[in-house]
Design a protein around this motif. Structure first.
Motif, PDB file in Angstrom:
ATOM      1  N   THR A 123      42.622   6.897   6.438  1.00 39.12           N
ATOM      2  CA  THR A 123      42.885   7.169   7.845  1.00 39.12           C
ATOM      3  C   THR A 123      42.273   6.065   8.705  1.00 39.12           C
ATOM      4  O   THR A 123      41.258   5.460   8.352  1.00 39.12           O
ATOM      5  CB  THR A 123      42.299   8.531   8.262  1.00 39.12           C
ATOM      6  OG1 THR A 123      40.889   8.553   8.007  1.00 39.12           O
ATOM      7  CG2 THR A 123      42.951   9.658   7.470  1.00 39.12           C
TER       8      THR A 123
ATOM      9  N   ARG B 167      32.274   0.185   4.298  1.00 35.88           N
ATOM     10  CA  ARG B 167      33.539   0.488   4.947  1.00 35.88           C
ATOM     11  C   ARG B 167      34.729   0.051   4.096  1.00 35.88           C
ATOM     12  O   ARG B 167      34.728  -1.028   3.489  1.00 35.88           O
ATOM     13  CB  ARG B 167      33.605  -0.226   6.304  1.00 35.88           C
ATOM     14  CG  ARG B 167      34.825   0.110   7.175  1.00 35.88           C
ATOM     15  CD  ARG B 167      34.791   1.513   7.680  1.00 35.88           C
ATOM     16  NE  ARG B 167      33.549   1.787   8.411  1.00 35.88           N
ATOM     17  CZ  ARG B 167      33.191   2.998   8.815  1.00 35.88           C
ATOM     18  NH1 ARG B 167      33.958   4.044   8.543  1.00 35.88           N
ATOM     19  NH2 ARG B 167      32.052   3.168   9.481  1.00 35.88           N
TER      20      ARG B 167
ATOM     21  N   ASN C 262      38.293   5.283   8.328  1.00 34.23           N
ATOM     22  CA  ASN C 262      37.189   6.211   8.540  1.00 34.23           C
ATOM     23  C   ASN C 262      36.363   6.375   7.271  1.00 34.23           C
ATOM     24  O   ASN C 262      35.162   6.639   7.323  1.00 34.23           O
ATOM     25  CB  ASN C 262      37.731   7.578   8.970  1.00 34.23           C
ATOM     26  CG  ASN C 262      38.246   7.575  10.397  1.00 34.23           C
ATOM     27  OD1 ASN C 262      37.514   7.272  11.325  1.00 34.23           O
ATOM     28  ND2 ASN C 262      39.519   7.899  10.566  1.00 34.23           N
ATOM     29  N   GLU C 263      37.023   6.183   6.132  1.00 26.80           N
ATOM     30  CA  GLU C 263      36.386   6.437   4.846  1.00 26.80           C
ATOM     31  C   GLU C 263      35.430   5.313   4.449  1.00 26.80           C
ATOM     32  O   GLU C 263      35.687   4.132   4.722  1.00 26.80           O
ATOM     33  CB  GLU C 263      37.441   6.606   3.753  1.00 26.80           C
ATOM     34  CG  GLU C 263      38.322   7.839   3.905  1.00 26.80           C
ATOM     35  CD  GLU C 263      39.405   7.687   4.949  1.00 26.80           C
ATOM     36  OE1 GLU C 263      40.028   8.700   5.302  1.00 26.80           O
ATOM     37  OE2 GLU C 263      39.640   6.552   5.427  1.00 26.80           O
TER      38      GLU C 263
ATOM     39  N   ARG D  15      40.317   4.202  11.503  1.00 29.70           N
ATOM     40  CA  ARG D  15      39.175   4.304  12.435  1.00 29.70           C
ATOM     41  C   ARG D  15      39.361   3.350  13.597  1.00 29.70           C
ATOM     42  O   ARG D  15      39.150   3.705  14.745  1.00 29.70           O
ATOM     43  CB  ARG D  15      37.882   3.977  11.684  1.00 29.70           C
ATOM     44  CG  ARG D  15      36.612   4.017  12.523  1.00 29.70           C
ATOM     45  CD  ARG D  15      35.398   3.810  11.618  1.00 29.70           C
ATOM     46  NE  ARG D  15      34.142   3.922  12.331  1.00 29.70           N
ATOM     47  CZ  ARG D  15      33.429   2.892  12.771  1.00 29.70           C
ATOM     48  NH1 ARG D  15      33.867   1.650  12.572  1.00 29.70           N
ATOM     49  NH2 ARG D  15      32.283   3.080  13.405  1.00 29.70           N
ATOM     50  N   SER D  16      39.761   2.108  13.292  1.00 34.13           N
ATOM     51  CA  SER D  16      40.019   1.113  14.331  1.00 34.13           C
ATOM     52  C   SER D  16      40.901   0.015  13.771  1.00 34.13           C
ATOM     53  O   SER D  16      40.831  -0.310  12.588  1.00 34.13           O
ATOM     54  CB  SER D  16      38.705   0.522  14.859  1.00 34.13           C
ATOM     55  OG  SER D  16      37.976  -0.103  13.818  1.00 34.13           O
TER      56      SER D  16
END
Length: 219
Positions: free
Chosen positions: A55, A85, A69-70, A57-58
């Motif tokens: 998913t 990250r 995000n993970e 995050r940015s």
């Protein structure tokens, strides 16, 4: 947008590139890459569960790339690092990129490589919430490189795979040697260095470096 507007924009871009080449402007913005991991789809599922998808995050500066995000943990014979990250989307192969400082903490001798060149590189254990993986190779210290489009390459008079040096002026001037040019329509003009390299020259994101071709006199 009508055809006249499109042609006007194209003309403006071409003129800007020509001016850049004629003026000898050879500066490139810098981006700093912290430790991170690229995962294959198969390894995403092994670490996070069958059918799992990363998913966003940015968004990253390079088109189509994102920080997920993970996160995962990585471990070597000497130690481990948590909350590494993951960058997406999933790739064809798994690759962990760390700094030289990180490699001392992990334990194995991690080779300096161009991203994607993982044959015979350092082993690494990757730990996720639903499983772990031991990779016999795949951990590297990524060699600094410059992303650019074919138009950028023509403006700077360089080619894909060419080695250049880059000087960054500031409080702690530094020149990076053997920086590879990487050319693709998918790229945005940017030089990527890791946190160790950034700390060496007190470099901040967006600061510009000056590209110098080997064999040219820049004194």
């Amino acid at each position: 947008m009508n055809q006249d507007s499109i042609q006007a924009i194209v003309k403006e871009v071409v003129e800007r590139l020509s001016t850049q080449a004629e003026s000898g402007n050879t500066t490139v913005p810098m981006a700093i890459s912290a430790r991170h991991c690229h995962l294959s789809k198969e390894d995403v599922e092994a670490l996070f569960g069958k059918g799992y998808e990363l998913t966003i995050r940015s968004e990253l500066s390079q088109p189509g790339q994102f920080a997920a995000n993970e996160t995962i943990s990585i471990a070597g014979p000497r130690g481990s690092i948590e909350k590494v990250r993951i960058l997406g989307p999933a790739r064809s192969m798994t690759q962990v990129e760390v700094s030289q400082t990180d490699s001392i903490r992990l334990g194995p001798k991690v080779p300096l490589r161009i991203s994607g060149d993982i044959a015979g590189s350092a082993p690494i254990t990757i730990i996720g919430p639903k499983g772990s993986l031991y990779k016999k190779e795949g951990c590297i210290v990524a060699r600094a490189h410059i992303h650019m489009t074919p138009k950028d390459a023509r403006a700077f008079n360089v080619r894909d795979g060419e080695w250049v040096r880059v000087t960054v002026e500031g409080e702690r001037p530094v020149t990076f040697e053997k920086i590879m040019i990487r050319v693709s329509d998918r790229y945005k003009l940017e030089m990527h260095i890791d946190t160790d390299e950034a700390n060496t020259g007190l470099i901040f994101p967006g600061q510009e470096g000056i590209i110098k071709k080997y064999g040219e006199n820049h004194d």
